[in-house]
Design an enzyme around this catalytic site. Structure first.
Site, PDB file in Angstrom:
ATOM      1  N   THR A  83      19.096  13.999  58.460  1.00 54.28           N
ATOM      2  CA  THR A  83      17.843  14.410  59.860  1.00 54.28           C
ATOM      3  C   THR A  83      18.714  15.668  60.847  1.00 54.28           C
ATOM      4  O   THR A  83      18.363  16.105  61.456  1.00 54.28           O
ATOM      5  CB  THR A  83      16.962  13.494  59.796  1.00 54.28           C
ATOM      6  OG1 THR A  83      16.379  12.706  58.938  1.00 54.28           O
ATOM      7  CG2 THR A  83      16.095  13.842  61.117  1.00 54.28           C
ATOM      8  N   GLY A  84      19.652  14.175  61.538  1.00 49.40           N
ATOM      9  CA  GLY A  84      20.110  14.732  62.679  1.00 49.40           C
ATOM     10  C   GLY A  84      20.525  16.210  62.751  1.00 49.40           C
ATOM     11  O   GLY A  84      20.738  17.215  63.155  1.00 49.40           O
ATOM     12  N   TRP A 106      20.571  18.100  60.185  1.00 46.77           N
ATOM     13  CA  TRP A 106      19.672  19.155  59.701  1.00 46.77           C
ATOM     14  C   TRP A 106      19.248  20.187  61.344  1.00 46.77           C
ATOM     15  O   TRP A 106      18.819  21.027  60.980  1.00 46.77           O
ATOM     16  CB  TRP A 106      18.278  18.934  59.248  1.00 46.77           C
ATOM     17  CG  TRP A 106      17.109  19.943  59.293  1.00 46.77           C
ATOM     18  CD1 TRP A 106      17.399  20.234  58.106  1.00 46.77           C
ATOM     19  CD2 TRP A 106      16.310  20.510  60.113  1.00 46.77           C
ATOM     20  NE1 TRP A 106      15.946  21.680  57.675  1.00 46.77           N
ATOM     21  CE2 TRP A 106      15.337  21.385  59.381  1.00 46.77           C
ATOM     22  CE3 TRP A 106      15.719  20.135  61.052  1.00 46.77           C
ATOM     23  CZ2 TRP A 106      14.196  21.997  59.400  1.00 46.77           C
ATOM     24  CZ3 TRP A 106      14.715  20.687  61.370  1.00 46.77           C
ATOM     25  CH2 TRP A 106      13.701  21.290  60.517  1.00 46.77           C
ATOM     26  N   HIS A 107      19.253  19.565  62.749  1.00 46.08           N
ATOM     27  CA  HIS A 107      18.580  20.267  64.115  1.00 46.08           C
ATOM     28  C   HIS A 107      19.632  20.681  64.487  1.00 46.08           C
ATOM     29  O   HIS A 107      19.707  21.993  65.097  1.00 46.08           O
ATOM     30  CB  HIS A 107      18.080  18.730  64.776  1.00 46.08           C
ATOM     31  CG  HIS A 107      16.736  18.488  64.509  1.00 46.08           C
ATOM     32  ND1 HIS A 107      17.247  16.824  63.382  1.00 46.08           N
ATOM     33  CD2 HIS A 107      15.518  18.446  65.060  1.00 46.08           C
ATOM     34  CE1 HIS A 107      15.888  16.872  63.515  1.00 46.08           C
ATOM     35  NE2 HIS A 107      14.944  17.893  64.429  1.00 46.08           N
ATOM     36  N   GLY A 108      21.035  20.418  63.652  1.00 50.29           N
ATOM     37  CA  GLY A 108      21.753  21.812  64.100  1.00 50.29           C
ATOM     38  C   GLY A 108      23.279  21.231  63.732  1.00 50.29           C
ATOM     39  O   GLY A 108      23.341  19.496  63.898  1.00 50.29           O
TER      40      GLY A 108
END
Lengths: 501, 384
Positions: free
Chosen positions: A350-351, A353-355
Site C-alpha cells: 500500500t505504501g 503504491w503511493h509512490g
C-alpha cells in the site's frame, strides 16, 4: 485535464453531457433491449471522450493505456474461449497480471530501482527506459519523452489496478466476460475515474456498462456530488494547501512548535479534501452518466482506531488490496504468524503504491505495524476508551503519518516531527500567529467539513422543514459553483507589474 | 405523489441552473471580442494557439489553450474581484503581496537580503571616493512602513527604519544622508502616499523636498507658491492591479504649478544610447492621464537618462534615482539650471562613458527603501 479547471468545467463537461443525453437511449426510443447498435453509441462516446480527456494530459502515453486495455480485453476473451482449459486460463491471467505489474514496474518504479542499485553498489547504470525514450525521440519522432527521469504516466496506478480486477475476477469466475471491445474500453477510459480513482472494479459497474439509465433525478444527484467535490478541492484543499506549501519550504531546524503543527494540520486537511473532493467529483460525474461508483471516503478523520481509519480512507484501494492480495495470501485464516506476515506485505505494498520512495514504504509499514498492534489486543482497549480519546489518538497518529508521507526524505520527516515536539526550543512566533489568524475561517471550515456534522444537521432540519431543505439545495449549489469559478479564474490572474518602476 | 413531483421539479431546476451556468459563460466568451493586452496586469494575453504534432506532443498546445480559455473567460476581472471580496470577508488581508488596510493598500516588503544591500553600499562608497563632488542620499520609506500601525501586529512587515539606518551607517563620511523618515511619518495623516499605488504623492514629494532644503543649500518654496491642479481623480495604481480590491478610494494625481510660471526650457529624454535624445518642453506627459498608468504623467515612464534644463541660475544636479524621483524633481527646477536623472537599471556600461559626475555641483541619490534593498544595479557604480 483536471476536473477543477475552467477547460473541463466550462467546455468539456457541458459539451460531453449534452451530446451524451441527446444520443439515443434504447429505452427512450422504444427499441428492444438487445439491439446492438444503440447502446454502443453512448459507450462509444465515453470511449472517445475518455481518450480525449486522457490524451489532453498524456498525448503519447495514451497509447500505453490503449495497449494495456487491448491486452486485458484479449486475455478476457481468450479465457472465455478456453473456458474448459484451466491451464490456458491461468496462462492468460498471468499474462495480464504480469503486463499490468510490468507497466507499473517500468513506469513507476524503475527510477527508484536503478537509483537504489546505483546507490548501493556505487555503479552508474542508466535506466533502460530512458535509453528507449532517447531512441524514440531521436529515431522515430521527437515526442518530447523525458530523457532524464521516467515521467509517470497520469493515472497509471489506477487504470492498471482496474483492468487487473477484470481479468482476476474473470479467472475467479465472479463475473461474465465482456465481449464488446467498445464497452470494455469505455470501462477503462471512463473519464470520471481514469486519472485518480476511485478504483472502480469491473464487478462494480459490470451491469451498468451494458445497461444503464440516465434521468433528471440521477443527473441532479450527480451535480450535487460533483459541486460538493469541487468545493472541497477548490475552496478548501487549494486554500489550506497554501499554508503547507509555505511551511514545507521552511528550514525545519528553525520553525516553532506552533508553525510545525499548523503546517502539518494544513496538509492533513489538504490531502483529505483534495483526494476526497476528487473522488466526490468522480462519483458525481459517474452518476450523471448513469454509473454508480463505490464510495471512496467516509469521514476518515472521525475514526476511533487506525483499522477503522483505513476502512474509511481511500476505501476502494483498501478493498482492492484485501481482495487481490490479503485474502489470496490466506488473510487471517492461517494462524497468527501468517496473518502478521500478510498484513506487513499488504501495508508495504500500500505504501509503495503511493509512490516509489522510502518515505511511502515506511509510511505504509507504519500503518501496518499500528494495525497489527491493534489486532493484538490494543484495539479492544481502544474501544473502551471515551470517543474523544480514541478519535484524538487516531487523528494524531494519522498526522504523524502525513509527515512521513509528504516530506521529501526520511531525515526531513524526523526533523519535522522533532520540530513538532519543540526541538527548536521556540513555542510560537509571528509566522504561526499570522498564518493561523488569517486562515482561521478556512481551518474552521475544514474541521467542520471533515466531520459528519453537516449531514447530521441537514437530516435534523429535513425532518422539520423538508421543503426548505429541498429549495435551498439548488441555491446553495449555484452559489458554490459560482464561488468555485471565481477561485478558478483567479488562479490564472497573473499581474506582471513593473513594480520597481 | 405530490411530494415526488416536487422533488422532480427541484431536480429539474438544479439541472437547468447547473448547465445554464456551464453554457452561458463559454458562449459569452466565444462571442465577445478578445483583448490582446491586459492593462490591469500589464501583460499580453494568450492568443489562440496553433495545433501541430509537435505542440500537441510536448503539450504546449493544451497548456496554451487552457491559458487562452482562462485569459479570455467572460467577466474575468469581476470574478477575481468577487474572490478578493470573499477572502477579505473571511479575514485575509494579504493578496498577491499586497496588504489591504482600512482605507488603503500597501505593498508587503520581503525580508531584506543584506548581502545585496552591502554590495550597493560598497559601490556607492567607491563612487564617492572616485568623484570629488558633494553627494546626498535620500532613502524614502514606503507606505507599508508609514501605515504599519494599521496592520495587525502578527503580519510580517519589514522594519524600514532599520534598513535606512543600516545603509546610512554604512555610507562613508563624504556622503550626506538626508533623513526624511520623521517628515514622512509626520505627514501620514495628509495625502502623502497614494492609497492604490506604491509611490508617494506629489504632496509627499513636496514634504521631502522641504526637508532636504537645508542640507542641499536651497530655500524650499512655500506651499502657497503653487497652484495645485487635480489632473485626475480616477487613478488606480499598481497596488490596486495586484490586489484587485475595490474597497479603497481612487487616487488623485496632483500637479503643482508654480504661480510665477514654469521655468523649464527643455526636457531631453535618452531612451536608447547612440540615438538623439527626444526633446520635450514639459516635465508632464499628460497623455498618461487618459490611460491606466497615470503616475507616468510625471516625466513619463522610466528612461535611462533624462536631462531637464531650466531658466534658473542655480547649479547643476546629477541624480541617480528610481521612479519616486519623478514627482520630486519638478520641485527642484527653480533651484538648479540643469538636472540629469540617471536610472542605473538601464546603464550597462560604465557611467563614466556617459557622464562625468564632477561636471555637476551636486549628486543626489533618491530611492525608496524597498527598491533600494532589492536593487542589483547600484553596484555598477563601482565599475571604472
Amino acid at each position: 485535464m483536471v476536473f477543477s479547471s475552467l477547460t473541463f468545467l466550462y467546455y468539456f463537461l457541458p459539451i460531453v453531457m449534452i451530446v451524451y443525453i441527446l444520443l439515443p437511449d434504447r429505452a427512450a426510443i422504444g427499441l428492444p433491449k438487445r439491439k446492438k447498435f444503440i447502446i454502443p453509441a453512448r459507450n462509444l462516446l465515453i470511449l472517445l471522450t475518455g481518450f480525449f480527456f486522457y490524451a489532453w494530459g498524456e498525448p503519447f502515453y495514451v497509447l500505453l493505456m490503449l495497449l494495456s486495455t487491448a491486452i486485458d480485453y484479449t486475455a478476457g476473451r481468450l479465457m472465455y474461449k478456453y473456458d474448459n482449459n484451466q491451464k490456458m486460463r491461468t496462462v492468460f491471467l498471468v499474462v495480464s497480471v504480469c503486463m499490468n505489474i510490468g507497466l507499473l514496474a517500468v513506469f513507476k518504479y524503475s527510477d527508484f530501482i536503478f537509483d537504489s542499485i546505483n546507490g548501493l553498489f556505487g555503479t552508474d547504470i542508466t535506466n533502460p527506459v530512458i535509453l528507449v525514450n532517447r531512441a524514440i525521440n531521436n529515431n522515430i519522432y521527437d515526442f518530447g519523452l523525458s530523457e532524464d527521469r521516467v515521467a509517470l504516466p497520469i493515472g497509471i496506478s489506477f487504470y492498471t489496478f482496474q483492468s487487473m480486477s477484470y481479468t482476476i475476477d474473470l479467472y475467479m469466475r465472479k463475473i461474465n466476460v465482456q465481449k464488446s471491445f467498445i464497452a470494455f474500453t469505455a470501462y477503462v477510459t471512463l473519464f470520471p475515474q481514469i486519472v485518480a480513482g476511485p478504483i472502480v472494479r469491473y464487478e462494480d459497474v459490470a451491469a451498468e456498462i451494458d445497461e444503464r439509465t440516465v434521468n433528471i433525478n440521477k443527473i441532479s444527484e450527480g451535480i450535487g456530488k460533483f459541486v460538493k467535490g469541487l468545493a472541497k478541492k477548490v475552496l478548501l484543499a487549494n486554500n489550506i494547501g497554501i499554508i503547507w506549501t509555505q511551511i514545507k519550504a521552511m528550514d525545519y531546524s528553525e520553525i516553532s512548535v506552533a508553525t510545525a503543527w499548523i503546517g502539518i494540520l494544513a496538509f492533513t486537511f489538504q490531502i483529505y479534501f483534495d483526494f476526497s473532493g476528487y473522488s466526490d467529483m468522480a462519483v458525481g460525474l459517474g452518476k450523471m452518466l448513469g454509473f454508480n461508483f463505490p464510495k471512496n471516503f467516509d469521514h476518515p478523520y472521525m475514526s476511533k482506531s487506525i483499522s477503522e481509519f483505513w476502512r474509511r480512507w481511500h476505501i476502494t484501494l483498501g478493498a482492492w488490496f484485501r481482495e487481490y492480495v490479503y485474502i489470496p495470501l490466506g488473510g487471517n485464516r492461517k494462524g497468527m504468524g501468517k496473518t502478521l506476515r500478510n498484513l506487513l506485505i499488504v501495508w508495504g505494498l500500500t505504501g509503495l503504491w503511493h509512490g516509489a520512495n522510502w518515505n511511502f514504504i515506511v509510511w505504509g509499514l507504519y500503518f501496518g505495524i499500528l494495525i497489527i498492534i491493534e489486532r493484538l489486543g490494543w484495539g479492544k482497549l481502544l474501544e473502551k476508551l471515551p470517543t474523544v480519546v480514541s478519535t484524538l489518538y487516531t487523528f494524531l497518529l494519522v498526522i504523524f503519518g502525513w509527515v512521513l508521507f509528504d516530506t521529501n526524505t526520511l531525515s526531513d520527516a524526523f526533523s519535522y516531527i522533532g520540530a513538532m515536539f519543540g526541538a527548536t526550543g521556540v513555542l510560537t512566533d509571528n509566522t504561526a500567529s499570522y498564518m493561523f489568524s488569517t486562515n482561521i475561517v478556512i481551518f474552521a471550515l475544514c474541521i467542520f467539513a471533515s466531520t459528519d456534522w453537516f449531514t447530521t444537521l441537514v437530516d435534523v432540519v429535513k425532518k422539520k422543514r423538508e421543503k426548505l431543505v429541498m429549495y435551498v439545495t439548488p441555491v446553495l449549489m449555484t452559489v458554490i459553483l459560482l464561488l468555485c469559478t471565481s477561485y478558478l479564474v483567479d488562479a490564472t490572474y497573473n499581474p506582471f507589474l513593473y513594480f520597481r518602476f | 405523489m405530490k411530494k415526488k413531483n416536487r422533488i422532480n421539479a427541484v431536480n429539474f431546476i438544479t439541472c437547468i441552473i447547473f448547465f445554464a451556468v456551464l453554457i452561458t459563460f463559454p458562449v459569452i466568451t466565444v462571442f465577445t471580442p478578445k483583448e490582446k493586452f491586459s492593462d490591469m496586469e500589464n501583460r499580453t494575453l494568450q492568443t489562440m494557439p496553433e495545433a501541430s504534432a509537435k505542440t500537441i506532443f510536448d503539450r504546449s498546445y493544451m497548456n496554451k489553450l487552457e491559458t487562452y480559455i482562462s485569459d479570455h473567460f467572460a467577466g474575468r476581472l469581476s470574478w477575481i474581484k468577487g474572490k478578493t471580496a470573499v477572502e477579505t470577508a473571511i479575514g485575509k488581508y494579504e493578496r498577491n503581496g499586497i496588504y489591504i488596510l482600512k482605507d488603503r493598500l500597501v505593498e508587503k516588503i520581503d525580508e531584506p537580503d543584506y548581502t545585496l544591500i552591502d554590495k550597493s553600499i560598497a559601490a556607492i562608497n567607491t563612487f564617492a571616493e572616485n568623484n570629488n563632488v558633494p553627494i546626498f542620499f535620500m532613502l524614502v520609506p514606503t507606505s507599508a512602513e508609514i501605515y504599519a500601525d494599521q496592520l495587525p501586529a502578527v503580519a510580517p512587515n519589514v522594519d524600514q527604519r532599520e534598513i535606512i539606518n543600516y545603509a546610512y551607517e554604512g555610507f562613508s563620511k563624504g556622503i550626506s544622508t538626508i533623513d526624511v523618515y520623521p517628515t514622512m511619518m509626520a505627514g501620514k495623516f495628509d495625502y502623502s502616499y497614494y492609497r492604490t499605488d506604491h509611490h508617494w504623492t506629489t504632496y509627499g514629494a513636496y514634504l521631502a523636498y522641504t526637508a532636504a532644503g537645508k542640507q542641499m543649500c536651497y530655500t524650499p518654496s512655500d506651499i502657497d507658491m503653487y497652484d495645485i491642479e487635480h489632473a485626475s481623480d480616477s487613478f488606480l495604481g499598481s497596488l490596486y492591479s495586484k490586489a484587485l480590491y475595490d474597497g479603497v478610494e481612487k487616487d488623485t494625481i496632483d500637479i503643482y504649478h508654480r504661480t510665477d510660471g514654469d521655468n523649464v526650457t527643455e526636457v531631453l529624454v535618452t531612451s536608447e544610447f547612440g540615438k538623439e535624445p527626444a526633446s520635450y518642453d514639459s516635465m508632464y506627459f499628460r497623455n498618461y492621464l487618459d490611460v491606466k498608468d497615470k503616475y507616468s504623467t510625471f516625466l513619463g515612464t522610466n528612461q535611462p537618462i533624462v536631462t531637464i534644463r531650466t531658466e534658473s541660475n542655480g547649479g547643476k544636479l546629477l541624480m541617480f534615482k528610481d521612479s519616486y524621483a519623478h514627482c520630486y524633481v519638478p520641485f527642484l527646477t527653480e533651484h538648479y539650471s540643469e538636472i540629469t536623472l540617471v536610472d542605473m537599471r538601464y546603464i550597462q556600461m560604465s557611467y563614466k562613458q556617459l557622464i562625468n559626475p564632477e561636471d555637476y555641483d551636486q549628486v543626489m541619490f533618491l530611492y525608496n527603501a524597498s527598491s533600494f534593498m532589492s536593487d542589483i544595479n547600484l553596484r555598477k557604480l563601482a565599475y571604472n
